[in-house]
Design an enzyme around this catalytic site. Structure first.
Site, PDB file in Angstrom:
ATOM      1  N   LYS A 104      33.576 -25.965   6.357  1.00  0.00           N
ATOM      2  CA  LYS A 104      33.174 -27.223   6.768  1.00  0.00           C
ATOM      3  C   LYS A 104      31.854 -26.666   7.599  1.00  0.00           C
ATOM      4  O   LYS A 104      31.000 -27.646   7.657  1.00  0.00           O
ATOM      5  CB  LYS A 104      34.167 -27.611   7.741  1.00  0.00           C
ATOM      6  CG  LYS A 104      33.902 -28.792   8.494  1.00  0.00           C
ATOM      7  CD  LYS A 104      33.623 -30.056   7.882  1.00  0.00           C
ATOM      8  CE  LYS A 104      32.874 -31.079   8.529  1.00  0.00           C
ATOM      9  NZ  LYS A 104      33.299 -31.592   9.799  1.00  0.00           N
ATOM     10  N   ASN A 142      28.199 -28.765   7.453  1.00  0.00           N
ATOM     11  CA  ASN A 142      27.627 -29.136   8.757  1.00  0.00           C
ATOM     12  C   ASN A 142      26.193 -28.154   9.152  1.00  0.00           C
ATOM     13  O   ASN A 142      25.207 -28.972   9.604  1.00  0.00           O
ATOM     14  CB  ASN A 142      28.569 -28.830  10.123  1.00  0.00           C
ATOM     15  CG  ASN A 142      29.600 -29.766  10.101  1.00  0.00           C
ATOM     16  OD1 ASN A 142      30.919 -29.453  10.144  1.00  0.00           O
ATOM     17  ND2 ASN A 142      29.114 -31.001   9.999  1.00  0.00           N
ATOM     18  N   ASN A 183      23.870 -31.609   9.147  1.00  0.00           N
ATOM     19  CA  ASN A 183      23.820 -31.956  10.724  1.00  0.00           C
ATOM     20  C   ASN A 183      22.305 -32.043  11.067  1.00  0.00           C
ATOM     21  O   ASN A 183      21.484 -32.883  11.434  1.00  0.00           O
ATOM     22  CB  ASN A 183      24.818 -31.675  11.383  1.00  0.00           C
ATOM     23  CG  ASN A 183      25.935 -32.087  10.821  1.00  0.00           C
ATOM     24  OD1 ASN A 183      26.433 -32.188   9.968  1.00  0.00           O
ATOM     25  ND2 ASN A 183      26.941 -31.984  11.913  1.00  0.00           N
ATOM     26  N   ASN A 240      23.057 -38.949   5.463  1.00  0.00           N
ATOM     27  CA  ASN A 240      23.703 -37.859   4.509  1.00  0.00           C
ATOM     28  C   ASN A 240      22.919 -37.793   3.309  1.00  0.00           C
ATOM     29  O   ASN A 240      22.491 -36.941   2.575  1.00  0.00           O
ATOM     30  CB  ASN A 240      25.119 -37.595   4.678  1.00  0.00           C
ATOM     31  CG  ASN A 240      25.738 -37.382   6.035  1.00  0.00           C
ATOM     32  OD1 ASN A 240      24.797 -37.225   6.977  1.00  0.00           O
ATOM     33  ND2 ASN A 240      26.921 -37.390   5.976  1.00  0.00           N
ATOM     34  N   SER A 292      25.310 -38.803  10.252  1.00  0.00           N
ATOM     35  CA  SER A 292      25.859 -37.550  10.690  1.00  0.00           C
ATOM     36  C   SER A 292      26.025 -37.575  12.129  1.00  0.00           C
ATOM     37  O   SER A 292      25.545 -38.077  12.901  1.00  0.00           O
ATOM     38  CB  SER A 292      25.140 -36.236  10.182  1.00  0.00           C
ATOM     39  OG  SER A 292      24.200 -35.827  11.325  1.00  0.00           O
ATOM     40  N   GLU A 338      25.606 -30.366  18.548  1.00  0.00           N
ATOM     41  CA  GLU A 338      26.524 -29.269  18.684  1.00  0.00           C
ATOM     42  C   GLU A 338      25.733 -27.961  17.861  1.00  0.00           C
ATOM     43  O   GLU A 338      26.421 -27.239  17.377  1.00  0.00           O
ATOM     44  CB  GLU A 338      27.642 -29.631  17.644  1.00  0.00           C
ATOM     45  CG  GLU A 338      28.559 -30.421  18.544  1.00  0.00           C
ATOM     46  CD  GLU A 338      29.786 -31.078  17.654  1.00  0.00           C
ATOM     47  OE1 GLU A 338      30.973 -30.688  17.997  1.00  0.00           O
ATOM     48  OE2 GLU A 338      29.746 -31.597  16.545  1.00  0.00           O
TER      49      GLU A 338
HETATM   50  O1  PAF Z   1      29.330 -33.798  11.324  1.00  0.00           O
HETATM   51  C1  PAF Z   1      29.356 -34.856  10.777  1.00  0.00           C
HETATM   52  O2  PAF Z   1      28.790 -35.887  10.608  1.00  0.00           O
HETATM   53  C2  PAF Z   1      30.443 -34.744   9.521  1.00  0.00           C
HETATM   54  O3  PAF Z   1      31.293 -33.220   9.810  1.00  0.00           O
HETATM   55  C3  PAF Z   1      29.839 -34.803   8.204  1.00  0.00           C
HETATM   56  C4  PAF Z   1      31.109 -34.184   7.176  1.00  0.00           C
HETATM   57  C5  PAF Z   1      28.663 -33.733   7.913  1.00  0.00           C
HETATM   58  C6  PAF Z   1      29.357 -36.071   7.562  1.00  0.00           C
HETATM   59  O4  PAF Z   1      28.574 -36.741   8.262  1.00  0.00           O
END
Ligand code: PAF
Length: 320
Positions: A192, A196, A200, A210, A261, A274
């Site tokens: 994950k 990100n 992000n 996205n 996102s 973050e």
């Molecule tokens: O942080 C986010 O927005 C989500 O984790 C993701 C999977 C990138 C979808 O927008």
């Protein structure tokens, strides 16, 4: 099952909306916790609005800020931002019994060492979810894309906690989510993290959804460089990689094409991002294992500049 969800952000509201209709028997309860009392009152009155392509549902989920829900829960799902988790745990932990299963659902990996730093009474579980959720307003979540959710422990759980986690997985599956228990949650969290790290910061910098990231050569190339650099770091750290990180990231861009996102949502609301828990964590791990990380360093710098500009410029345009 008695479940408390802490943090009424996009994922907190999404999980609350999906779990609430399932919590109907006398033994089932679901609460949402919000440290902001004014907003907690508002959300209790207006309910949580769950929206998809097919329409909207409003759920009258009790929202508390005074922690009264916490001391009788089986599971507490922490859906707060990575940078808020430690403070949140400091205030909630004294109220939790060792029987309570803690589940951490944060982007990035910088929360992983928290259990060592805070000396938690029992091993927490970690969750990684690629569901696409956008918070359109207080308590109003748009569920825009389906993704997988993994749950697992980093260290040996008690039998009770193992059962509670399996039960949580079952309830989430009944609610329509694609959920699996993982024996190697660290590698799922990294999987994950790749997504990100690529999506992000770039969605926030380019001010794009996205899916829109794939429409220009410049953003696609940057995304590829960031993700492949993170993959090199992960391989050097001995992380098991079972799915090609770049392919997975491109698939999430397409599967959640309309999603704003979480970092772009932060940018639009001028909140701290973050970035330290995501690309910052890649850089720190890169230093530890001796892998240079110029592409991740570049976006961290740009996002930090963007955060500094929040204070000065409310009508900021993309910093590219
Ligand atoms: O942080 C986010 O927005 C989500 O984790 C993701 C999977 C990138 C979808 O927008």
């Amino acid at each position: 099952m008695r479940i408390a969800i802490i943090g009424p952000g996009a994922l907190g509201c999404l999980f609350a909306s999906l779990l609430f209709p399932k919590s109907k028997s006398a033994d089932d309860s679901l609460w949402l916790l919000d440290h902001n009392q004014e907003r907690a009152n508002l959300l209790t009155v207006q309910g949580i609005l769950y929206e998809t392509d097919k329409g909207q549902e409003r759920y009258q989920i009790p929202v508390f800020s005074d922690l009264q829900a916490i001391n009788s829960t089986d599971i507490v799902l922490f859906c707060v931002k990575s940078q808020d988790l430690e403070d949140c745990l400091q205030s909630y932990l004294p109220l939790l019994s060792p029987q309570t299963l803690l589940v951490f659902l944060q982007n990035g990996i910088s929360h992983l060492d928290i259990q060592e730093r805070l000396k938690l009474p029992t091993a927490p579980a970690f969750a990684s979810s690629s569901e696409g959720a956008t918070l359109l307003g207080p308590g109003h979540v748009l569920h825009v894309g389906k993704g997988g959710t993994f749950l697992g422990f980093l260290s040996d759980p008690t039998e009770r906690h193992q059962k509670q986690l399996s039960e949580l997985a079952r309830i989430l599956q009944d609610a329509g989510l694609d959920v699996a228990l993982s024996q190697d949650i660290r590698s799922q969290l990294w999987a994950k993290l790749f997504i990100n790290a690529g999506i992000n910061p770039l969605t926030a910098l380019y001010n794009r959804t996205n899916g829109q990231l794939l429409t220009s050569c410049a953003s696609r190339t940057r995304l590829k460089n960031i993700v492949q650099e993170a993959e090199t770091v992960a391989r050097a750290s001995g992380i098991t990689i079972s799915v090609d990180p770049l392919k997975a990231t491109l698939a999430v861009c397409m599967g959640t094409a309309r999603n704003i996102s979480s970092m772009l949502q932060d940018r639009r609301h001028q909140r701290p991002t973050e970035i330290d828990a995501i690309n910052g964590a890649v850089i720190r791990e890169g230093k530890r294992v001796g892998i240079p990380t110029p592409f991740n360093e570049e976006v961290v710098l740009l996002i930090k500049k963007m955060e500094e500009k929040y204070a000065q410029d409310t009508t900021m345009t993309a910093i590219i």
